[in-house]
Design an enzyme around this catalytic site. Structure first.
Site, PDB file in Angstrom:
ATOM      1  N   SER A  83     -28.217 -30.094   6.209  1.00 45.85           N
ATOM      2  CA  SER A  83     -29.450 -29.506   6.739  1.00 45.85           C
ATOM      3  C   SER A  83     -29.535 -29.426   8.267  1.00 45.85           C
ATOM      4  O   SER A  83     -30.549 -28.953   8.777  1.00 45.85           O
ATOM      5  CB  SER A  83     -30.648 -30.327   6.228  1.00 45.85           C
ATOM      6  OG  SER A  83     -30.652 -31.622   6.831  1.00 45.85           O
ATOM      7  N   THR A 132     -35.494 -22.545   3.473  1.00 43.41           N
ATOM      8  CA  THR A 132     -35.982 -22.656   4.841  1.00 43.41           C
ATOM      9  C   THR A 132     -36.383 -21.297   5.410  1.00 43.41           C
ATOM     10  O   THR A 132     -35.867 -20.257   4.976  1.00 43.41           O
ATOM     11  CB  THR A 132     -34.858 -23.260   5.721  1.00 43.41           C
ATOM     12  OG1 THR A 132     -35.185 -23.099   7.092  1.00 43.41           O
ATOM     13  CG2 THR A 132     -33.518 -22.565   5.493  1.00 43.41           C
ATOM     14  N   ASP A 133     -37.254 -21.324   6.417  1.00 46.21           N
ATOM     15  CA  ASP A 133     -37.626 -20.078   7.112  1.00 46.21           C
ATOM     16  C   ASP A 133     -36.477 -19.567   7.987  1.00 46.21           C
ATOM     17  O   ASP A 133     -36.508 -18.420   8.441  1.00 46.21           O
ATOM     18  CB  ASP A 133     -38.882 -20.285   7.970  1.00 46.21           C
ATOM     19  CG  ASP A 133     -38.742 -21.345   9.057  1.00 46.21           C
ATOM     20  OD1 ASP A 133     -37.701 -22.025   9.123  1.00 46.21           O
ATOM     21  OD2 ASP A 133     -39.698 -21.508   9.845  1.00 46.21           O
ATOM     22  N   GLU A 134     -35.456 -20.420   8.216  1.00 46.86           N
ATOM     23  CA  GLU A 134     -34.389 -20.033   9.145  1.00 46.86           C
ATOM     24  C   GLU A 134     -33.550 -18.872   8.608  1.00 46.86           C
ATOM     25  O   GLU A 134     -32.832 -18.221   9.360  1.00 46.86           O
ATOM     26  CB  GLU A 134     -33.510 -21.245   9.485  1.00 46.86           C
ATOM     27  CG  GLU A 134     -34.345 -22.353  10.091  1.00 46.86           C
ATOM     28  CD  GLU A 134     -33.566 -23.477  10.753  1.00 46.86           C
ATOM     29  OE1 GLU A 134     -32.438 -23.258  11.215  1.00 46.86           O
ATOM     30  OE2 GLU A 134     -34.124 -24.587  10.815  1.00 46.86           O
ATOM     31  N   TYR A 158     -25.684 -22.987   9.189  1.00 43.12           N
ATOM     32  CA  TYR A 158     -26.659 -23.590   8.279  1.00 43.12           C
ATOM     33  C   TYR A 158     -27.522 -22.519   7.615  1.00 43.12           C
ATOM     34  O   TYR A 158     -27.604 -22.447   6.379  1.00 43.12           O
ATOM     35  CB  TYR A 158     -27.552 -24.582   9.038  1.00 43.12           C
ATOM     36  CG  TYR A 158     -28.820 -24.965   8.283  1.00 43.12           C
ATOM     37  CD1 TYR A 158     -28.755 -25.643   7.065  1.00 43.12           C
ATOM     38  CD2 TYR A 158     -30.082 -24.612   8.768  1.00 43.12           C
ATOM     39  CE1 TYR A 158     -29.908 -25.971   6.360  1.00 43.12           C
ATOM     40  CE2 TYR A 158     -31.241 -24.940   8.075  1.00 43.12           C
ATOM     41  CZ  TYR A 158     -31.149 -25.624   6.867  1.00 43.12           C
ATOM     42  OH  TYR A 158     -32.292 -25.943   6.174  1.00 43.12           O
ATOM     43  N   LYS A 162     -27.814 -21.305   3.658  1.00 48.01           N
ATOM     44  CA  LYS A 162     -29.061 -21.365   2.876  1.00 48.01           C
ATOM     45  C   LYS A 162     -29.419 -19.953   2.371  1.00 48.01           C
ATOM     46  O   LYS A 162     -29.884 -19.788   1.242  1.00 48.01           O
ATOM     47  CB  LYS A 162     -30.212 -21.934   3.710  1.00 48.01           C
ATOM     48  CG  LYS A 162     -30.096 -23.410   4.030  1.00 48.01           C
ATOM     49  CD  LYS A 162     -30.133 -24.326   2.805  1.00 48.01           C
ATOM     50  CE  LYS A 162     -31.490 -24.360   2.128  1.00 48.01           C
ATOM     51  NZ  LYS A 162     -31.524 -25.387   1.047  1.00 48.01           N
TER      52      LYS A 162
HETATM   53  P1  NAD Z   1     -31.679 -34.136   4.569  1.00 46.51           P
HETATM   54  O1  NAD Z   1     -30.416 -33.758   5.293  1.00 46.51           O
HETATM   55  O2  NAD Z   1     -32.573 -35.162   5.159  1.00 46.51           O
HETATM   56  O3  NAD Z   1     -31.330 -34.625   3.089  1.00 46.51           O
HETATM   57  C1  NAD Z   1     -30.393 -33.989   2.282  1.00 46.51           C
HETATM   58  C2  NAD Z   1     -30.080 -34.897   1.086  1.00 46.51           C
HETATM   59  O4  NAD Z   1     -29.167 -34.201   0.231  1.00 46.51           O
HETATM   60  C3  NAD Z   1     -29.424 -36.213   1.484  1.00 46.51           C
HETATM   61  O5  NAD Z   1     -30.030 -37.284   0.794  1.00 46.51           O
HETATM   62  C4  NAD Z   1     -27.971 -36.033   1.059  1.00 46.51           C
HETATM   63  O6  NAD Z   1     -27.343 -37.251   0.702  1.00 46.51           O
HETATM   64  C5  NAD Z   1     -28.117 -35.107  -0.131  1.00 46.51           C
HETATM   65  N1  NAD Z   1     -26.900 -34.314  -0.374  1.00 46.51           N
HETATM   66  C6  NAD Z   1     -26.170 -33.631   0.545  1.00 46.51           C
HETATM   67  N2  NAD Z   1     -25.134 -33.042  -0.061  1.00 46.51           N
HETATM   68  C7  NAD Z   1     -25.210 -33.340  -1.386  1.00 46.51           C
HETATM   69  C8  NAD Z   1     -24.439 -32.998  -2.530  1.00 46.51           C
HETATM   70  N3  NAD Z   1     -23.344 -32.232  -2.419  1.00 46.51           N
HETATM   71  N4  NAD Z   1     -24.826 -33.458  -3.731  1.00 46.51           N
HETATM   72  C9  NAD Z   1     -25.939 -34.246  -3.848  1.00 46.51           C
HETATM   73  N5  NAD Z   1     -26.701 -34.604  -2.804  1.00 46.51           N
HETATM   74  C10 NAD Z   1     -26.339 -34.145  -1.590  1.00 46.51           C
HETATM   75  O7  NAD Z   1     -32.424 -32.754   4.352  1.00 46.51           O
HETATM   76  P2  NAD Z   1     -34.011 -32.470   4.308  1.00 46.51           P
HETATM   77  O8  NAD Z   1     -34.489 -32.247   5.677  1.00 46.51           O
HETATM   78  O9  NAD Z   1     -34.664 -33.456   3.423  1.00 46.51           O
HETATM   79  O10 NAD Z   1     -33.999 -31.049   3.580  1.00 46.51           O
HETATM   80  C11 NAD Z   1     -34.080 -30.948   2.156  1.00 46.51           C
HETATM   81  C12 NAD Z   1     -34.056 -29.480   1.767  1.00 46.51           C
HETATM   82  O11 NAD Z   1     -35.151 -28.806   2.395  1.00 46.51           O
HETATM   83  C13 NAD Z   1     -32.793 -28.745   2.226  1.00 46.51           C
HETATM   84  O12 NAD Z   1     -32.417 -27.855   1.203  1.00 46.51           O
HETATM   85  C14 NAD Z   1     -33.238 -27.999   3.469  1.00 46.51           C
HETATM   86  O13 NAD Z   1     -32.486 -26.812   3.641  1.00 46.51           O
HETATM   87  C15 NAD Z   1     -34.685 -27.686   3.131  1.00 46.51           C
HETATM   88  N6  NAD Z   1     -35.598 -27.542   4.277  1.00 46.51           N
HETATM   89  C16 NAD Z   1     -35.629 -28.490   5.270  1.00 46.51           C
HETATM   90  C17 NAD Z   1     -36.543 -28.352   6.320  1.00 46.51           C
HETATM   91  C18 NAD Z   1     -36.650 -29.393   7.406  1.00 46.51           C
HETATM   92  O14 NAD Z   1     -37.402 -29.186   8.376  1.00 46.51           O
HETATM   93  N7  NAD Z   1     -35.991 -30.538   7.309  1.00 46.51           N
HETATM   94  C19 NAD Z   1     -37.393 -27.250   6.364  1.00 46.51           C
HETATM   95  C20 NAD Z   1     -37.333 -26.301   5.334  1.00 46.51           C
HETATM   96  C21 NAD Z   1     -36.432 -26.466   4.288  1.00 46.51           C
HETATM   97  P1  TYD Z   2     -34.017 -29.413  14.828  1.00 51.72           P
HETATM   98  O1  TYD Z   2     -34.937 -30.563  14.617  1.00 51.72           O
HETATM   99  O2  TYD Z   2     -32.551 -29.643  14.822  1.00 51.72           O
HETATM  100  O3  TYD Z   2     -34.434 -28.305  13.752  1.00 51.72           O
HETATM  101  P2  TYD Z   2     -33.984 -26.724  13.637  1.00 51.72           P
HETATM  102  O4  TYD Z   2     -32.842 -26.471  14.530  1.00 51.72           O
HETATM  103  O5  TYD Z   2     -33.619 -26.632  12.200  1.00 51.72           O
HETATM  104  O6  TYD Z   2     -35.214 -25.942  14.011  1.00 51.72           O
HETATM  105  O7  TYD Z   2     -34.395 -28.747  16.222  1.00 51.72           O
HETATM  106  C1  TYD Z   2     -35.706 -28.276  16.467  1.00 51.72           C
HETATM  107  C2  TYD Z   2     -35.690 -27.611  17.812  1.00 51.72           C
HETATM  108  O8  TYD Z   2     -35.447 -28.614  18.820  1.00 51.72           O
HETATM  109  C3  TYD Z   2     -34.582 -26.582  17.979  1.00 51.72           C
HETATM  110  O9  TYD Z   2     -35.080 -25.495  18.754  1.00 51.72           O
HETATM  111  C4  TYD Z   2     -33.499 -27.322  18.735  1.00 51.72           C
HETATM  112  C5  TYD Z   2     -34.288 -28.300  19.585  1.00 51.72           C
HETATM  113  N1  TYD Z   2     -33.611 -29.579  19.908  1.00 51.72           N
HETATM  114  C6  TYD Z   2     -33.545 -30.028  21.230  1.00 51.72           C
HETATM  115  O10 TYD Z   2     -34.041 -29.360  22.157  1.00 51.72           O
HETATM  116  N2  TYD Z   2     -32.920 -31.221  21.474  1.00 51.72           N
HETATM  117  C7  TYD Z   2     -32.353 -31.961  20.499  1.00 51.72           C
HETATM  118  O11 TYD Z   2     -31.749 -33.043  20.813  1.00 51.72           O
HETATM  119  C8  TYD Z   2     -32.446 -31.517  19.149  1.00 51.72           C
HETATM  120  C9  TYD Z   2     -31.845 -32.308  18.016  1.00 51.72           C
HETATM  121  C10 TYD Z   2     -33.098 -30.322  18.892  1.00 51.72           C
END
Ligand code: NAD
Ligand code: TYD
Length: 355
Positions: A83, A132-134, A158, A162
């Site tokens: 992620s 994700t919105d990305e 990434y 997705k």
């Molecule tokens: P994270 O990286 O914190 O957690 C990912 C989890 O998936 C971990 O526990 C990891 O061990 C597990 N994992 C990775 N590869 C695996 C595999 N091959 N088999 C089984 N488990 C596996 O991610 P997150 O931030 O909790 O995101 C969860 C989901 O939400 C993702 O699909 C991400 O794309 C989506 N998402 C995240 C955000 C965000 O802001 N974090 C926003 C929108 C959508």
């Molecule tokens: P991040 O939390 O990695 O989420 P995403 O890239 O999926 O949006 O980053 C959020 C924003 O913060 C992104 O524009 C990158 C920026 N960023 C920094 O400026 N410094 C940092 O050390 C990190 C990890 C992210």
């Protein structure tokens, strides 16, 4: 029961904790426990009769098929992914493997299982894909927020991985009739967020008196949502979403990165002033930008509100305060996840960014 993938990660972990607190329905939690998965997040569920943890890979078809046959879930909620955008730039291979191949394998196992169900269970089954919105790419300052009909224009390994997984999920519905739902959510923040992402990284670095590395000019915009609101949106879509539809989920909360970091510093100044009395904002350091850095994300969340009545409960002000307080209260969790591999990553990502 329901099967969750990636339930030891940030959002999946919060989802499992909330689910067990709110429902009387068991959860099987399949997670590979990569660097991003932490069983400490689920510590409060140790021995809980509604939570069954399985360490394994979503790409392991025999394991996934066996779990489906044994537990007969009425739904799969698919969080598991690689992620972190910066890691995808350094090493895209794992992103292709888990996000694309892994999702493909999960879809194939789900399809075989779903096809074998009696028709009433088939009709009730759901495969909810968390995305994700990305996938929509980057917005210019005056552009309208992303709606569900925006073209996909992913820019990082990434987001491209997705996007590919979203397309597979869509195709498995249109071609095979698998009852799928997809959510595309904006940036989450909250408890148990791994400190490689912006908000937790800034909190833990500030508390350690380390520089706060802002990429480029810090004027990139993200639309932040408290993680528990994302979880409530997923529960709502699982409950009442229309089959084959996608739902954008967001907090109507656009902020520049520099504003976020400044707010975190102000909260820390109030809740845990630095020993030397200097404001934490003095640690802000502009460093080399991320290659291909998306300038702005914003989510139009009107569809999920109109069709399913979902709205976020938390404001950014209350959510960020709760989050900072959580990190102050949970230093053990933070220490535990800052293992050797975490330190290696920090060295790799930031050493070459010196401003
Ligand atoms: P994270 O990286 O914190 O957690 C990912 C989890 O998936 C971990 O526990 C990891 O061990 C597990 N994992 C990775 N590869 C695996 C595999 N091959 N088999 C089984 N488990 C596996 O991610 P997150 O931030 O909790 O995101 C969860 C989901 O939400 C993702 O699909 C991400 O794309 C989506 N998402 C995240 C955000 C965000 O802001 N974090 C926003 C929108 C959508
Ligand atoms: P991040 O939390 O990695 O989420 P995403 O890239 O999926 O949006 O980053 C959020 C924003 O913060 C992104 O524009 C990158 C920026 N960023 C920094 O400026 N410094 C940092 O050390 C990190 C990890 C992210």
């Amino acid at each position: 029961m329901i099967l969750i993938t990636g339930g030891a990660g940030f959002i999946g972990g919060n989802f499992v904790l909330d689910w067990v607190g709110l429902n009387n329905e068991p959860v099987v939690n399949l997670d590979k426990l990569t660097y991003a998965g932490n069983l400490q997040t689920l510590q409060s569920l140790q021995g809980h009769p509604l939570h069954h943890f399985v360490q394994g890979d979503i790409a392991d078809r025999s394991l996934v098929s066996a779990l489906l046959a044994e537990h007969r879930p009425r739904a799969i909620v698919h969080f598991a992914a690689e992620s972190h955008v910066d890691r995808s730039i350094h090493g895209p291979g794992e992103f292709i493997q888990t996000n694309i191949i892994g999702t493909y394998n999960l879809l194939e196992c789900a399809r075989a299982y779903w096809s074998s169900l009696p028709s009433s269970e088939q009709a009730a089954f759901r495969f909810l894909h968390v995305s994700t919105d990305e996938v929509y790419g980057s917005l210019a300052p005056g552009d309208p927020a992303f709606s569900e009909s925006n073209a996909y224009e992913p820019n990082s390994p990434y987001s491209a991985s997705k996007a590919a997984s979203d397309h597979l999920v869509r195709a498995w519905h249109h071609t095979y009739g698998l009852p799928v739902l997809t959510t595309n959510c904006s940036n989450n923040y909250g408890p148990f967020h791994f400190p490689e992402k912006l908000i937790p990284l800034m909190i833990v670095n500030a508390l350690a008196g380390k520089p706060l590395p802002v990429y480029g000019d810090g004027q990139q915009v993200r639309d932040w949502l408290y993680v528990k609101d994302h979880c409530s949106a997923i529960r709502r879509v699982l409950e009442a979403g229309r089959l084959g539809e996608t739902y954008n989920v967001g907090g109507w909360n656009e902020q520049t990165n520099l504003d976020i970091v400044t707010r975190i510093c102000a909260l820390l100044d109030e809740l845990s002033p630095s020993a030397d009395g200097k404001p934490y904002a003095s640690l802000i350091t502009h460093v080399a930008d991320r290659p291909g850095h998306d300038r702005r994300y914003a989510i139009d969340a009107r569809k999920i509100q109109r069709e399913l009545g979902w709205l976020p409960a938390e404001t950014f002000k209350t959510g960020l305060r709760k989050t900072v307080a959580w990190y102050l209260d949970n230093t053990d969790w933070v220490r535990n996840v800052q293992s050797g591999s975490y330190r290696d990553w920090v060295q790799k990502n930031y050493a070459e960014r010196q401003a």
